[in-house]
Design a protein around this motif. Structure first.
Motif, PDB file in Angstrom:
ATOM      1  N   THR A 177     -34.294 -20.829   1.893  1.00  0.00           N
ATOM      2  CA  THR A 177     -33.214 -20.717   2.875  1.00  0.00           C
ATOM      3  C   THR A 177     -33.185 -22.007   3.687  1.00  0.00           C
ATOM      4  N   ARG A 181     -33.287 -20.053   9.205  1.00  0.00           N
ATOM      5  CA  ARG A 181     -33.359 -18.665   8.749  1.00  0.00           C
ATOM      6  C   ARG A 181     -34.800 -18.314   8.378  1.00  0.00           C
ATOM      7  N   TYR A 183     -36.935 -15.641   5.850  1.00  0.00           N
ATOM      8  CA  TYR A 183     -36.904 -14.621   4.800  1.00  0.00           C
ATOM      9  C   TYR A 183     -38.268 -14.567   4.113  1.00  0.00           C
ATOM     10  N   SER A 202     -36.699 -27.828   3.431  1.00  0.00           N
ATOM     11  CA  SER A 202     -35.587 -27.151   2.767  1.00  0.00           C
ATOM     12  C   SER A 202     -34.537 -28.178   2.382  1.00  0.00           C
ATOM     13  N   SER A 210     -27.621 -17.863   2.625  1.00  0.00           N
ATOM     14  CA  SER A 210     -28.639 -17.670   1.592  1.00  0.00           C
ATOM     15  C   SER A 210     -27.989 -17.116   0.330  1.00  0.00           C
TER      16      SER A 210
END
Length: 357
Positions: A177, A181, A183, A202, A210
Motif C-alpha cells: 500500500t 495506509r 494493512y 513503497s 489499494s
C-alpha cells in the motif's frame, strides 16, 4: 533542477517505468535535459518515441495542464532513479519502480543501495513452528548486523519484523500500500515501530487506492533489495513463491526452511528444496554463510566479547545482568540469538554456557 523535471515527468499518466526509461535514453542521446523535452513539440517527440496515440494524448493533456513553466514541488522522502541512493538491484527487474517513497531511518538506504540486507518471506497462515522460526531468524540476523527486509503482512512477515525489532535491529518493510495506509489494520503499531527503528518503503504515492495486485508486485522489490532470500513456510499458491521466482531472475541465493511434508502450509517451501533452495535448518547456519552484516559496529563487537567473558564457565540471566550492568541491554534477545547461532547453550536451571565443539 533536472531531478524536479524527472519527478514531473514521472507523474504523467501513461508513463510507466519502460516509457520513462525510453524518455531518459532520448535525453541522453540528444544531450538535452528533461526540461528541454518538456518544450519539444509533439511531432518531434513522436519522431523518436514510438508510443500509442492514447499515450501521446495523455502527455499533451498533462503538459497543457502544467504549462510551459510549471511550478514543481518534489515531495520529501522520495527516491528517483537519478538519485545516488537509488537501489541498484531494482534496475535489474523487468519492470523497475518509477519511484520509491520512504519513511524512517534514511541511513538504511545506503545499505539497500548495495543490497546489503536479507529478505524473509512466507505465508500469512503460518504454523506455530513457522512463526517461532521467523522470529528467531529476525532476531539472529539483527544481532549479527543485517537489515531484515520483509512485507509487513500477517504471519511470517510480521514475526520476522518483531524478532528483528526485539533484538534492537533495523527492519525494512516494503508495503503493498502507500505509506499513509496500514494493512492489515491491526498492524498500525507494528508499522509505526518499524518506521521508528527501521524503514518503510513503497512505490505507491500517498493517497493511491489499494489493489490486490500491489501486494504481489511488491515481492519483486523485497528480493531486489537483498543479497539473500529466506522462505520460511508457504503453501503451493503463496506469494512467497513469486519472490523465489524473482530471486532466480536476479541470481539471488534462496534458502527454505524444511517443514512438515503432511501440512499444506509447507508444500510450497518444501518444493523449493527440490531444485532451487538450500535447506536452512537453523538461523545460525545462514549467518555462518553470510558472515557479519554491515550494521555491526565496533561497539557491538566489544559488547559481544564482554558477554562471552561474563558467561565464563556458566551464568544465569541474573548473573549476566549484574556483571554487565549498563552494557546488558537486550540481553534476553542476544542470548537467544547466540543460541540460535550455535554459540551458546542454555542448560538446566537456565544456566548459559559456551557450546563445546
Amino acid at each position: 533542477m533536472e531531478r524536479s523535471w524527472w519527478w514531473l515527468w514521472s507523474c504523467c499518466p501513461g508513463l510507466g517505468s519502460a516509457r520513462l526509461r525510453a524518455l531518459r535514453s532520448v535525453a541522453s542521446q540528444s544531450s538535452v535535459g528533461p526540461c528541454d523535452l518538456w518544450t519539444w513539440p509533439l511531432h518531434r517527440l513522436q519522431s523518436v518515441l514510438f508510443w500509442p496515440e492514447s499515450c501521446w494524448a495523455s502527455v499533451e493533456r498533462f503538459r497543457r495542464k502544467h504549462g510551459e513553466a510549471p511550478k514543481i514541488t518534489v515531495p520529501a522522502n522520495l527516491l528517483l532513479p537519478e538519485d545516488q541512493l537509488w537501489p541498484q538491484g531494482v534496475d535489474h527487474l523487468d519492470r523497475p519502480p518509477v519511484l520509491l517513497h520512504y519513511s524512517g531511518d534514511s541511513s538504511l538506504l545506503s545499505e539497500l543501495h548495495q543490497r546489503h540486507a536479507v529478505a524473509v518471506v512466507g505465508t500469512r497462515a503460518a504454523t506455530d513452528h513457522g512463526i517461532a522460526f521467523a522470529e528467531d531468524l529476525g532476531r539472529t540476523l539483527a544481532s549479527m548486523g543485517w537489515p531484515v527486509v520483509s512485507g509487513l503482512a500477517e504471519g511470517i512477515d510480521a514475526a520476522t519484523h518483531r524478532g528483528c525489532l526485539g533484538a534492537g535491529g533495523r527492519p525494512v518493510a516494503v508495503l503493498g500500500t502507500s505509506l499513509d495506509r496500514v494493512y492489515p489494520r491491526h498492524h498500525q503499531e507494528l508499522q509505526a515501530e518499524v518506521s521508528r527503528q527501521g524503514l518503510l518503503l513503497s512505490e505507491l504515492s500517498p493517497g493511491t487506492p489499494s489493489r490486490r495486485g500491489s501486494f504481489a508486485e511488491r515481492n519483486r522489490l523485497i528480493v531486489a533489495l537483498a543479497k539473500a532470500l529466506v522462505v520460511v513456510e508457504c503453501p503451493e499458491s503463496s506469494g512467497a513463491l513469486i519472490s523465489a521466482k524473482f530471486a532466480a531472475q536476479l541470481q539471488c541465493p534462496v534458502w527454505a526452511v524444511p517443514g512438515d511434508a503432511r501440512r499444506w502450509s509447507s508444500r510450497g517451501s518444501n518444493a523449493l528444496l527440490q531444485n532451487q533452495a538450500a535447506p536452512l535448518l537453523a538461523p545460525g547456519d545462514l549467518v555462518d554463510h553470510l558472515g557479519l552484516g554491515p550494521l555491526v559496529s565496533s561497539t557491538q563487537r566489544v559488547a559481544q566479547d564482554a558477554l562471552f567473558e561474563a558467561i565464563g564457565d556458566g551464568a544465569s540471566l541474573g548473573d549476566l545482568q549484574r556483571r554487565l550492568g549498563d552494557r546488558g541491554g537486550h540481553l534476553p534477545s542476544q542470548l537467544l540469538a547466540l543460541e540460535c547461532q550455535g554459540q551458546l547453550v542454555c542448560e538446566a536451571g537456565h544456566l548459559w554456557r559456551h557450546r563445546r565443539s
